[in-house]
Scaffold this motif. Sequence first.
Motif, PDB file in Angstrom:
ATOM      1  N   VAL A 196      -5.462   5.192   8.566  1.00 37.42           N
ATOM      2  CA  VAL A 196      -6.312   4.912   7.403  1.00 37.42           C
ATOM      3  C   VAL A 196      -6.451   3.408   7.203  1.00 37.42           C
ATOM      4  O   VAL A 196      -7.550   2.895   6.981  1.00 37.42           O
ATOM      5  N   ALA A 197      -5.355   2.687   7.293  1.00 39.33           N
ATOM      6  CA  ALA A 197      -5.394   1.233   7.103  1.00 39.33           C
ATOM      7  C   ALA A 197      -6.281   0.570   8.142  1.00 39.33           C
ATOM      8  O   ALA A 197      -7.094  -0.311   7.827  1.00 39.33           O
ATOM      9  N   GLY A 198      -6.133   0.990   9.409  1.00 39.83           N
ATOM     10  CA  GLY A 198      -6.955   0.406  10.469  1.00 39.83           C
ATOM     11  C   GLY A 198      -8.433   0.679  10.257  1.00 39.83           C
ATOM     12  O   GLY A 198      -9.279  -0.189  10.495  1.00 39.83           O
ATOM     13  N   ALA A 199      -8.754   1.877   9.775  1.00 38.41           N
ATOM     14  CA  ALA A 199     -10.157   2.217   9.538  1.00 38.41           C
ATOM     15  C   ALA A 199     -10.736   1.423   8.379  1.00 38.41           C
ATOM     16  O   ALA A 199     -11.905   1.024   8.405  1.00 38.41           O
ATOM     17  N   GLY A 225       1.324  -4.336  -0.609  1.00 37.44           N
ATOM     18  CA  GLY A 225       1.286  -5.230  -1.753  1.00 37.44           C
ATOM     19  C   GLY A 225      -0.102  -5.626  -2.210  1.00 37.44           C
ATOM     20  O   GLY A 225      -0.249  -6.612  -2.933  1.00 37.44           O
ATOM     21  N   VAL A 226      -1.122  -4.890  -1.807  1.00 36.77           N
ATOM     22  CA  VAL A 226      -2.483  -5.175  -2.268  1.00 36.77           C
ATOM     23  C   VAL A 226      -2.912  -4.068  -3.220  1.00 36.77           C
ATOM     24  O   VAL A 226      -2.269  -3.024  -3.326  1.00 36.77           O
ATOM     25  N   THR A 227      -4.034  -4.303  -3.921  1.00 35.96           N
ATOM     26  CA  THR A 227      -4.494  -3.325  -4.913  1.00 35.96           C
ATOM     27  C   THR A 227      -5.921  -2.860  -4.683  1.00 35.96           C
ATOM     28  O   THR A 227      -6.380  -1.939  -5.357  1.00 35.96           O
ATOM     29  N   ARG A 228      -6.637  -3.494  -3.744  1.00 38.34           N
ATOM     30  CA  ARG A 228      -8.033  -3.115  -3.505  1.00 38.34           C
ATOM     31  C   ARG A 228      -8.288  -2.993  -1.998  1.00 38.34           C
ATOM     32  O   ARG A 228      -7.616  -3.631  -1.181  1.00 38.34           O
ATOM     33  N   LEU A 259      -4.063   6.068   1.348  1.00 36.24           N
ATOM     34  CA  LEU A 259      -4.454   4.704   0.991  1.00 36.24           C
ATOM     35  C   LEU A 259      -3.605   4.177  -0.156  1.00 36.24           C
ATOM     36  O   LEU A 259      -3.201   3.001  -0.162  1.00 36.24           O
ATOM     37  N   LYS A 260      -3.281   5.035  -1.109  1.00 34.69           N
ATOM     38  CA  LYS A 260      -2.419   4.635  -2.226  1.00 34.69           C
ATOM     39  C   LYS A 260      -1.046   4.207  -1.717  1.00 34.69           C
ATOM     40  O   LYS A 260      -0.477   3.196  -2.176  1.00 34.69           O
ATOM     41  N   SER A 261      -0.514   4.946  -0.756  1.00 36.85           N
ATOM     42  CA  SER A 261       0.779   4.592  -0.176  1.00 36.85           C
ATOM     43  C   SER A 261       0.685   3.280   0.596  1.00 36.85           C
ATOM     44  O   SER A 261       1.594   2.448   0.549  1.00 36.85           O
ATOM     45  N   VAL A 262      -0.419   3.072   1.298  1.00 39.89           N
ATOM     46  CA  VAL A 262      -0.630   1.824   2.042  1.00 39.89           C
ATOM     47  C   VAL A 262      -0.669   0.642   1.076  1.00 39.89           C
ATOM     48  O   VAL A 262      -0.079  -0.416   1.337  1.00 39.89           O
ATOM     49  N   PHE A 263      -1.350   0.801  -0.055  1.00 31.49           N
ATOM     50  CA  PHE A 263      -1.397  -0.264  -1.060  1.00 31.49           C
ATOM     51  C   PHE A 263       0.020  -0.636  -1.502  1.00 31.49           C
ATOM     52  O   PHE A 263       0.368  -1.819  -1.608  1.00 31.49           O
ATOM     53  N   ALA A 264       0.835   0.384  -1.765  1.00 33.74           N
ATOM     54  CA  ALA A 264       2.201   0.127  -2.237  1.00 33.74           C
ATOM     55  C   ALA A 264       3.010  -0.630  -1.193  1.00 33.74           C
ATOM     56  O   ALA A 264       3.804  -1.511  -1.524  1.00 33.74           O
ATOM     57  N   VAL A 310      10.077   2.945  -1.756  1.00 31.61           N
ATOM     58  CA  VAL A 310       8.706   2.617  -1.328  1.00 31.61           C
ATOM     59  C   VAL A 310       8.313   1.311  -2.010  1.00 31.61           C
ATOM     60  O   VAL A 310       7.620   1.287  -3.010  1.00 31.61           O
ATOM     61  N   THR A 311       8.789   0.212  -1.470  1.00 31.40           N
ATOM     62  CA  THR A 311       8.518  -1.117  -2.000  1.00 31.40           C
ATOM     63  C   THR A 311       7.924  -1.963  -0.881  1.00 31.40           C
ATOM     64  O   THR A 311       8.342  -1.844   0.265  1.00 31.40           O
TER      65      THR A 311
END
Length: 365
Positions: free
Chosen positions: A306-309, A342-345, A334-339, A240-241
Motif C-alpha cells: 500500500v505504501a509503495g502504491a 510518522g506522517v498524517t497525510r 494506510l492508517k497503520s502505515v501512517f502510525a 505500534v510507534t
Amino acid sequence: MTASDRLIDDIYRAATDPDLWPQVMHDLAASADAAGGVILTRRSDAWAGWRFSAGMVGVDEYLRSPEVARSESPTRLLAANRAGFVDAAEVFTAEEWLADPVMTHWGTPNGLHHAAAMAMPMPTDDFVVVHLARRAGRPRFEPDAIARLDSFRPHLARAGLLAARWRLERLRAATEALSLIGLPAVILDLRGRALVANALIEKLTRYVKWLPGDRVALADAAADALLRRGLADISAPAAVTARSFPARGRAEVTVLVHLVPMIADARDFFDGGYSLMVVTPLTRSCAPDTALIRGLFDLTAAEANVAGAIAEGLSPEQIAERHGTTSATVRSHLKSVFAKTGVTRQSQLAALLARQIELPFPPVE
C-alpha cells in the motif's frame, strides 16, 4: 577462603559478567536465611533492568507488569535514606505491606512475605536496588541478619559502579563501530539523555539539538514529537510507534531517523531501557523500493504494498483494484502505515517514500 570471601569475590566478578548475578543473589540471600534476591536498576521512575536468583519465582512477570508502577516500595526505601539494608517492616505497617502491589501481585502469590532492601545511587543517575525476600511463615529480618547483609554493601556498591562503567564502554564501542561505516549514532536513555554519541552525530547540528543535561532533541518539531513518543514506548518493543521517521533540517533537507530498542532478553540490570538513534541521509529516487520501505519502517508485506502504491501516486481505490481487495482494507493498512512512518497525510507519505537511502555519511577522519 570463607563463604563470605567467596561471595565478595563473586560480587566483583559479576560486575563484568552479568550471568553471575543470579548466583550472587542466591548466595547473598542464603547468608540472611532468605529465599532469594533480585538486583535492579531504577531509572526515570521505572525499573529498567534486573537479574534475580532462582528462588524469585514470578518477579520477572511482576516487574514487566503495569502494577509495578503503583508500588510504594521504592519511594519508602529511598525516603528511609539508609546507607544499608532496610527491613520492609520499618517503612510499612503490616497491613500496608500486604496491600502493596509488590505483595499482592508477586510476593503473596509466590509464598513470599518479609523483605529487606537497599538502594545505592550511581554516578549515572541510576539507582541500584537489591531486594531480598523470605518465605511466608518465616520471621522478619533480624538485626543480626541486616548487619550481615550490610557487611556486603560496600562491595555491592563498588561492583555496581564497575558495572556502570563497563556498560558505558560497551555502548561507546557500539557507537564508534557505527561511525566506522559512516552512521551517525547516539545511545539514549528513557528521558532522551545521551549516554554516548559518536563524532558523526555530534556534527549534525542542523538536525540534532543538544540540550542541557545531555538531553537530545530533533530540530524538526514534528520529528522530535515522534522521538519523544518512541522513547516513551521503548520498553515495549511490540508497541505500534513510529521508530523510523523523517526529520527536516535547514534548507528543508531531510534525513531518516531510526530508533532501535536496546532491551536484552536477559534483562541485564544495567542494560535495560535504552535506545540507539541512528540518522541516515535520503536522496531522490524515481521509483520506491518496496522491500526497502518495508525494512525501514517495520511494515508488513501488505502495508508495504500500500505504501509503495501511494508513492506511485495511486489512490486507495486504485490500490484496492490492483490487489483485489476493498478500499476499507487498504485504508486500514494506510492508517497503520501512517502510525509507523510518522506522517498524517497521503501526500506526506508519498513525498517520504519517493526517496531511497543513499550511501552513509562519510566516516570521520
